[in-house]
Scaffold this active site. Structure first.
Site, PDB file in Angstrom:
ATOM      1  N   HIS A 189       0.440  -1.047   0.015  1.00 32.61           N
ATOM      2  CA  HIS A 189       0.016  -0.104   0.377  1.00 32.61           C
ATOM      3  C   HIS A 189       1.254   0.910  -0.204  1.00 32.61           C
ATOM      4  O   HIS A 189       2.176   1.463   0.610  1.00 32.61           O
ATOM      5  CB  HIS A 189      -1.268  -0.178   1.528  1.00 32.61           C
ATOM      6  CG  HIS A 189      -1.533  -1.246   1.575  1.00 32.61           C
ATOM      7  ND1 HIS A 189      -1.320  -2.194   1.918  1.00 32.61           N
ATOM      8  CD2 HIS A 189      -3.217  -0.994   1.430  1.00 32.61           C
ATOM      9  CE1 HIS A 189      -2.302  -2.626   2.613  1.00 32.61           C
ATOM     10  NE2 HIS A 189      -3.745  -2.212   1.736  1.00 32.61           N
TER      11      HIS A 189
ATOM     12  N   ASP B 176       2.427   2.382   2.994  1.00 33.18           N
ATOM     13  CA  ASP B 176       3.264   1.248   3.936  1.00 33.18           C
ATOM     14  C   ASP B 176       5.165   1.580   3.568  1.00 33.18           C
ATOM     15  O   ASP B 176       5.612   1.191   4.607  1.00 33.18           O
ATOM     16  CB  ASP B 176       3.102  -0.082   3.025  1.00 33.18           C
ATOM     17  CG  ASP B 176       2.040  -1.469   3.333  1.00 33.18           C
ATOM     18  OD1 ASP B 176       1.465  -0.416   4.210  1.00 33.18           O
ATOM     19  OD2 ASP B 176       1.331  -1.377   2.621  1.00 33.18           O
TER      20      ASP B 176
ATOM     21  N   GLU C 252     -10.584  -7.445  -4.551  1.00 35.15           N
ATOM     22  CA  GLU C 252     -10.001  -8.477  -3.549  1.00 35.15           C
ATOM     23  C   GLU C 252     -11.305  -8.103  -2.827  1.00 35.15           C
ATOM     24  O   GLU C 252     -12.549  -7.588  -2.297  1.00 35.15           O
ATOM     25  CB  GLU C 252      -9.044  -8.384  -2.502  1.00 35.15           C
ATOM     26  CG  GLU C 252      -9.036  -9.316  -1.116  1.00 35.15           C
ATOM     27  CD  GLU C 252      -7.450  -8.705  -0.963  1.00 35.15           C
ATOM     28  OE1 GLU C 252      -7.317  -9.408   0.540  1.00 35.15           O
ATOM     29  OE2 GLU C 252      -6.566  -8.216  -1.351  1.00 35.15           O
TER      30      GLU C 252
ATOM     31  N   HIS D 227     -10.680 -14.412   3.412  1.00 33.45           N
ATOM     32  CA  HIS D 227     -11.698 -13.694   2.974  1.00 33.45           C
ATOM     33  C   HIS D 227     -12.590 -14.896   2.865  1.00 33.45           C
ATOM     34  O   HIS D 227     -13.785 -14.337   2.530  1.00 33.45           O
ATOM     35  CB  HIS D 227     -11.485 -12.747   2.171  1.00 33.45           C
ATOM     36  CG  HIS D 227     -10.356 -11.262   2.412  1.00 33.45           C
ATOM     37  ND1 HIS D 227     -10.248 -10.701   1.898  1.00 33.45           N
ATOM     38  CD2 HIS D 227     -10.057 -11.144   4.077  1.00 33.45           C
ATOM     39  CE1 HIS D 227      -9.685  -9.640   2.190  1.00 33.45           C
ATOM     40  NE2 HIS D 227      -9.257 -10.220   3.153  1.00 33.45           N
TER      41      HIS D 227
ATOM     42  N   ASP E 163      -3.754 -13.741  -2.317  1.00 36.63           N
ATOM     43  CA  ASP E 163      -3.486 -13.484  -1.138  1.00 36.63           C
ATOM     44  C   ASP E 163      -3.324 -14.515  -0.429  1.00 36.63           C
ATOM     45  O   ASP E 163      -4.597 -15.740   0.339  1.00 36.63           O
ATOM     46  CB  ASP E 163      -4.415 -12.653  -0.442  1.00 36.63           C
ATOM     47  CG  ASP E 163      -4.132 -10.706  -0.774  1.00 36.63           C
ATOM     48  OD1 ASP E 163      -3.545 -10.908  -1.599  1.00 36.63           O
ATOM     49  OD2 ASP E 163      -4.447 -10.507   0.081  1.00 36.63           O
TER      50      ASP E 163
ATOM     51  N   ASP F 114     -10.411 -12.295  10.778  1.00 35.05           N
ATOM     52  CA  ASP F 114      -9.128 -12.248   9.735  1.00 35.05           C
ATOM     53  C   ASP F 114      -7.991 -12.674  10.190  1.00 35.05           C
ATOM     54  O   ASP F 114      -7.274 -11.761  10.768  1.00 35.05           O
ATOM     55  CB  ASP F 114      -9.058 -11.344   8.817  1.00 35.05           C
ATOM     56  CG  ASP F 114      -8.691 -11.764   8.099  1.00 35.05           C
ATOM     57  OD1 ASP F 114      -7.655 -12.328   6.984  1.00 35.05           O
ATOM     58  OD2 ASP F 114      -9.107 -10.617   6.605  1.00 35.05           O
TER      59      ASP F 114
ATOM     60  N   ASP G 234      -5.039 -13.800   9.320  1.00 33.24           N
ATOM     61  CA  ASP G 234      -4.051 -14.072   8.586  1.00 33.24           C
ATOM     62  C   ASP G 234      -2.454 -14.898   9.064  1.00 33.24           C
ATOM     63  O   ASP G 234      -1.238 -13.720   8.616  1.00 33.24           O
ATOM     64  CB  ASP G 234      -3.644 -12.211   8.317  1.00 33.24           C
ATOM     65  CG  ASP G 234      -4.518 -11.695   7.717  1.00 33.24           C
ATOM     66  OD1 ASP G 234      -5.122 -12.120   6.820  1.00 33.24           O
ATOM     67  OD2 ASP G 234      -4.723 -10.463   7.488  1.00 33.24           O
TER      68      ASP G 234
ATOM     69  N   ASP H  18      -0.070 -12.961   1.662  1.00 30.47           N
ATOM     70  CA  ASP H  18      -0.890 -11.669   3.187  1.00 30.47           C
ATOM     71  C   ASP H  18      -1.018 -11.790   4.522  1.00 30.47           C
ATOM     72  O   ASP H  18      -2.129 -12.611   4.739  1.00 30.47           O
ATOM     73  CB  ASP H  18      -2.128 -11.193   2.458  1.00 30.47           C
ATOM     74  CG  ASP H  18      -3.010 -10.445   3.243  1.00 30.47           C
ATOM     75  OD1 ASP H  18      -2.501  -9.497   3.859  1.00 30.47           O
ATOM     76  OD2 ASP H  18      -4.450  -9.759   3.301  1.00 30.47           O
TER      77      ASP H  18
END
Length: 443
Positions: free
Chosen positions: A108, A111, A239, A278, A303, A314, A316, A346
């Site tokens: 991003h 980031d 996404e 997701h 991802d 989530d 991750d 991700d």
């Protein structure tokens, strides 16, 4: 192991270049299955997967959560000057990626450098840090898989970005996307992603859903048109995600997103970036979402992560379930691979994984899991009866009246006459357990 030095400062001094040593190795800092040169069909593993490090989790994530303070001490995040801090972070990122031997990264906008008080200053910061990123990419050979703009963290986006009821917020989001697109194009990014974390609603009572969806589509068309005018040839990815942080997000799942893309005439430029966690939050499996996207010719990128089956949010986590990844790789292989994208992690190390070496263990494990799953899936398709068994289930549509039905040459009256002239259909087993056993046989 060979030495790698990228950047002005070394952060991962206890780790050398990660090499492929094969499945007999007991070295935790070596690949057991991921051999970047091994061919899968006509492509090497490196080119087939296009693995990417997610900048935000690996180099921005500090281990904090809604209930606790940071646990990860990020030595590249200490400088007070935002440009110096961004350069230190980039030194760490390219050192890590080079030692890992991973070919891509993604980010991003905020980031790679902290957001500034004004857009003018933020544009200046992006110009400086992307100059630095260009140098890093040239030194290392690492490429940008995709860029994106963070249109969800800042409080200005609490009611959405492209779907915000305040035009001034939408305009700000448009400016931020333009800057992110400029950065992506400058760094020769291969794709661009939209994740609508705040594009949804918390209550329908104060939401004009039709108007917001119209605005979102117009916004995406504007971004696409601008990027194309600047020579961008890559694919745009959307996404899907069902909820969190919104009660309902407009890109709920693959099917909903495909419907949106087609309804607003975006299908020539947009495909899907499917995330494992997701999918499970939408009460689907990862392979279901992959298959839905593939069937629509919109399987663009992935991802890679996983969720916790006992935790409804989530999480991750890094992927490690080879059986489930085999099922996913079966879909990807039969779809002819990903269209433009790759597999970005991700995923974040756990809050109590506080050593810098843990980042290597996490990525090595994820890459090995995908590599092993791909090899198993390829063997299943090449050597097992899997493909024939599945095709045989539908063999009644390959000839005679079944074929005429598929060709659209029968009416409902025809179906009645055919059924009346036959006995009750026999039961045909789905052989689910046998299909499941085939995967275990090849693991």
């Amino acid at each position: 192991m060979s030495k790698v030095t990228i950047g002005n400062q070394a952060y991962f001094t206890s780790v050398n270049k990660i090499d492929y040593e094969g499945r007999e190795s007991d070295n935790p800092l070596a690949y057991k299955w991921y051999d970047e040169h091994r061919l899968i069909g006509d492509a090497s593993m490196k080119d087939y997967f296009k693995f990417a490090v997610a900048y935000w989790h690996s180099f921005c994530g500090n281990g904090s959560d809604p209930f606790g303070l940071p646990t990860r001490d990020l030595p590249w995040n200490q400088a007070n000057d935002p440009i110096q801090k961004a350069k230190d972070k980039m030194d760490a990122a390219f050192e890590f990626m080079s030692k890992l031997g991973i070919p891509y990264y993604c980010f991003h906008d905020v980031d790679i450098v902290d957001e500034a008080p004004t857009l003018v200053e933020f544009e200046q910061r992006l110009e400086v840090i992307t100059d630095y990123a260009q140098q890093k990419q040239e030194e290392s050979g690492i490429k940008l898989l995709w860029g994106t703009a963070n249109l969800f963290s800042n409080p200005r986006y609490m009611n959405g970005a492209a779907t915000n009821p305040d035009f001034n917020v939408l305009a700000y989001a448009g400016a931020q996307v333009k800057l992110a697109l400029d950065a992506t194009i400058k760094l020769k990014g291969e794709n661009y992603v939209f994740w609508g974390g705040r594009e949804g609603y918390l209550s329908l009572l104060n939401t004009d859903m039709k108007r917001e969806l119209d605005h979102l589509a117009r916004f995406l068309h504007m971004a696409k048109d601008y990027a194309r005018s600047q020579g961008f040839k890559g694919t745009f990815f959307i996404e899907p995600k069902p909820a969190e942080p919104s009660k309902h997000q407009y890109d709920y799942d693959a099917a909903t997103t495909i419907g949106f893309i087609r309804n607003y005439g975006l299908q020539d430029d947009f495909k899907l970036n499917i995330e494992v966690n997701h999918a499970t939050l939408a009460q689907h499996t990862f392979q279901h979402e992959l298959q839905t996207a593939a069937d629509a010719d919109m399987l663009g990128s992935i991802d890679a992560n996983r969720g916790d089956y006992q935790n409804g949010w989530d999480t991750d986590q890094f992927p490690n379930n080879v059986y489930e990844l085999v099922e996913a790789c079966l879909v990807i292989l039969q779809a002819g691979g990903l269209q433009g994208g790759g597999i970005n992690f991700d995923a974040k190390v756990r809050r109590n994984s506080t050593d810098l070496d843990d980042m290597f263990y996490a990525h090595i494990g994820g890459m090995d899991a995908f590599a092993r799953a791909l090899l198993v899936a390829k063997a299943i398709l090449d050597k097992s009866p899997f493909t024939h068994m599945r095709r045989d289930r539908y063999s009644s549509f390959d000839s005679s009246d079944g074929q005429l039905f598929e060709e659209g040459k029968l009416t409902l009256q025809h179906l009645k006459r055919i059924a009346f002239n036959k006995d009750n259909p026999k039961k045909l087993s789905g052989k689910q357990e046998l299909f499941e056993n085939i995967i275990n046989d090849y693991l």
